[in-house]
Enzyme design. Sequence first.
Site, PDB file in Angstrom:
ATOM      1  N   ARG A  84       0.721  -1.157  -0.082  1.00 56.45           N
ATOM      2  CA  ARG A  84       0.074   0.135  -0.039  1.00 56.45           C
ATOM      3  C   ARG A  84       0.864   1.187   0.069  1.00 56.45           C
ATOM      4  O   ARG A  84       0.898   1.982  -0.923  1.00 56.45           O
ATOM      5  CB  ARG A  84      -0.987   0.010   1.372  1.00 56.45           C
ATOM      6  CG  ARG A  84      -2.101   0.790   1.083  1.00 56.45           C
ATOM      7  CD  ARG A  84      -1.862   2.387   1.513  1.00 56.45           C
ATOM      8  NE  ARG A  84      -1.255   2.439   2.971  1.00 56.45           N
ATOM      9  CZ  ARG A  84      -0.833   3.652   3.455  1.00 56.45           C
ATOM     10  NH1 ARG A  84      -0.743   4.670   2.446  1.00 56.45           N
ATOM     11  NH2 ARG A  84      -0.240   3.775   4.410  1.00 56.45           N
ATOM     12  N   ASP A  85       1.658   1.427   1.055  1.00 56.22           N
ATOM     13  CA  ASP A  85       2.531   2.777   1.179  1.00 56.22           C
ATOM     14  C   ASP A  85       3.605   2.792  -0.001  1.00 56.22           C
ATOM     15  O   ASP A  85       3.789   3.941  -0.397  1.00 56.22           O
ATOM     16  CB  ASP A  85       2.751   2.969   2.533  1.00 56.22           C
ATOM     17  CG  ASP A  85       3.276   4.478   2.985  1.00 56.22           C
ATOM     18  OD1 ASP A  85       2.828   5.441   2.083  1.00 56.22           O
ATOM     19  OD2 ASP A  85       3.829   4.761   3.858  1.00 56.22           O
ATOM     20  N   CYS A 139       9.268   9.321  -1.265  1.00 55.28           N
ATOM     21  CA  CYS A 139       8.853  10.549  -0.827  1.00 55.28           C
ATOM     22  C   CYS A 139       8.171  11.446  -1.480  1.00 55.28           C
ATOM     23  O   CYS A 139       8.977  11.816  -2.361  1.00 55.28           O
ATOM     24  CB  CYS A 139       9.978  11.056   0.283  1.00 55.28           C
ATOM     25  SG  CYS A 139       9.220  12.466   0.980  1.00 55.28           S
ATOM     26  N   HIS A 144       4.771   4.333  12.670  1.00 54.54           N
ATOM     27  CA  HIS A 144       4.982   4.362  11.042  1.00 54.54           C
ATOM     28  C   HIS A 144       5.954   5.178  10.788  1.00 54.54           C
ATOM     29  O   HIS A 144       5.769   6.319  10.580  1.00 54.54           O
ATOM     30  CB  HIS A 144       3.748   4.503  10.506  1.00 54.54           C
ATOM     31  CG  HIS A 144       3.620   4.692   8.889  1.00 54.54           C
ATOM     32  ND1 HIS A 144       3.069   3.693   8.350  1.00 54.54           N
ATOM     33  CD2 HIS A 144       4.071   5.539   8.058  1.00 54.54           C
ATOM     34  CE1 HIS A 144       3.356   3.936   6.793  1.00 54.54           C
ATOM     35  NE2 HIS A 144       3.915   5.195   6.832  1.00 54.54           N
ATOM     36  N   HIS A 148       9.251   6.676   8.524  1.00 57.95           N
ATOM     37  CA  HIS A 148       9.894   6.728   7.511  1.00 57.95           C
ATOM     38  C   HIS A 148      11.503   6.924   7.640  1.00 57.95           C
ATOM     39  O   HIS A 148      11.792   7.662   8.599  1.00 57.95           O
ATOM     40  CB  HIS A 148       9.507   7.951   6.387  1.00 57.95           C
ATOM     41  CG  HIS A 148       7.965   7.365   6.038  1.00 57.95           C
ATOM     42  ND1 HIS A 148       7.804   7.756   4.525  1.00 57.95           N
ATOM     43  CD2 HIS A 148       6.918   6.666   6.203  1.00 57.95           C
ATOM     44  CE1 HIS A 148       6.467   7.225   4.162  1.00 57.95           C
ATOM     45  NE2 HIS A 148       6.043   6.502   5.290  1.00 57.95           N
ATOM     46  N   ASN A 166       9.223   4.505   3.868  1.00 56.59           N
ATOM     47  CA  ASN A 166       9.101   3.783   4.951  1.00 56.59           C
ATOM     48  C   ASN A 166      10.655   3.003   5.267  1.00 56.59           C
ATOM     49  O   ASN A 166      11.337   2.780   4.411  1.00 56.59           O
ATOM     50  CB  ASN A 166       8.350   2.422   4.727  1.00 56.59           C
ATOM     51  CG  ASN A 166       6.778   3.138   4.321  1.00 56.59           C
ATOM     52  OD1 ASN A 166       6.457   3.169   3.217  1.00 56.59           O
ATOM     53  ND2 ASN A 166       6.119   3.277   5.370  1.00 56.59           N
TER      54      ASN A 166
END
Lengths: 309, 309
Positions: free
Chosen positions: B17-18, B241, B208, B210, B250
């Site tokens: 997803r991310d 990003c 979460h 990064h 991430n």
Amino acid sequence: MTRLLPSRVSIREVGPRDGLQSEPPIPTEAKIQLVDALSATGVGRIEVTSFVHPKAVPQLADAEQVWAGIQRRPGVRYSALVANRRGAERALDAGCQELAVVVSASETHNRVNVRRSVEESLADIREIVRFVHGRGGQCHVTISTAWGCPYEGDIDPSRVAAIARRVCDDGADGLSLGDTTGMATPRRVWSLVEALRDAVGDVPLNLHFHDTRGTGLANVLAALQVGVTDFDASIGGLGGCPYAPGAAGNIATDELVAMLDDMGIETGVDLAALLAAAERAEQLLGRTLPSRLLRIGPRTRLVPIETAS
Amino acid sequence: MTRLLPSRVSIREVGPRDGLQSEPPIPTEAKIQLVDALSATGVGRIEVTSFVHPKAVPQLADAEQVWAGIQRRPGVRYSALVANRRGAERALDAGCQELAVVVSASETHNRVNVRRSVEESLADIREIVRFVHGRGGQCHVTISTAWGCPYEGDIDPSRVAAIARRVCDDGADGLSLGDTTGMATPRRVWSLVEALRDAVGDVPLNLHFHDTRGTGLANVLAALQVGVTDFDASIGGLGGCPYAPGAAGNIATDELVAMLDDMGIETGVDLAALLAAAERAEQLLGRTLPSRLLRIGPRTRLVPIETAS
């Protein structure tokens, strides 16, 4: 305890030595410009080069010229690495009074690196320290592969501690533990620093982490929490890992300074000047450096709002 | 205190997803293969996709097909992100019972992201949580830009804590704090987790991070030290990003698992299977991923001695 952190950290910039020795050779003048850019950042110490046989490290064959060419900025300590007695002589003759020598904690790594047993290297180091002291210099000792060896795997902390005690007994002015291929993790940092302190007490201790597996700054945090206040780092993460093409090398000085700044820990380094020096290094090398911070900038650099409604 | 670490950590893999939402689109079948490769690693939770308007995130326009196509491996929890009530309906209709919604702690970031004020988003979230609960599902809330906003800079922990209290009062089943552009450092992790606990007590808390500025695993270490045991990570560091081309996204699941493994903290994830999945991801995407560990391999992978004397 978690939050009991030192208020000040000392950084030794090793990019011109540890970084450039893993890079294709660059001109002497570029090296001098790099060191001069670094000494303008406020960093307190710079490892300028290595006085080593040109056949062993052709990238640093111009050690004397670089050493003679750099500007001496007041307040900055300039040092060099040497591999043996001959290198120490060259460094001292060039006017370098702060030297470092290396021995591996791993027998195999030491043999591959310098074709000598650890015992032979330790005997050499004893003579080198004596020789350097005799000429009024200081000699630090780096114990490489301290957290693991690419050939042997884990290295027992007691082995590192025994080497540390030996070189301290032989007069070393300070110790550095090198995580040569990024095998350290926080628990190993705590256990090795503890074993080392038990063995040699409060000898000046520098830690040299590589960010080869992403744990570089986590290891710094762990080390800060047990009172370590002296770290090596390389401008923009300059340098790589000789065991894997494309793998990362030293922790990036800019990432280290940015984290410490934001945590209220003083380094004396101006982050903006450091980022400018890293950009200069990228120009001199003609490629981007591994530092992640360099790609996005410091956390204080805001993004303009273009699409806000 | 420094060494009082949890014995077990839960990881939510968010690469599909991310990660994929910041990448050029890949075929539906490749996404399904990626999720299936991940569910074979032992990771306990996977965020599979986002049920969001295809115009907003065209990379994930095939959410229903991906959700329907993946293998359901026993013991793995599959979840999805939704942006609004319509997305929640789509997700529930597709059979997804574990949803997450997002609100920014930064007013500006929220407006840029979803063209609504934080207050409007919070009102929406209240309705979405009620709706999801009414259909027997769970709804977690992610507070993004929790450690800083690329437009506004620092975000006060009290602001994040107030939003957390509000969404918990409105029924959120758990919280995640997102370090959207890698602005967290260890001291900020400690202060925000503390502020959050003061505000909402022992609500399930995921962090979460990064790794945009190199502090990803240092932040994890800091969080472990204050008892956080649930982290997001992305396979091989997949994703980037949106505010800086080339910047990292991430934290990499493989680097996280490798560090925790070596520290004796269980994750249930098999590192070798995870590295195989990351290599599969590199094939599916046709490029290398940002994880540093991927370039050199785990610390247990030794180098053959070729040049030893």
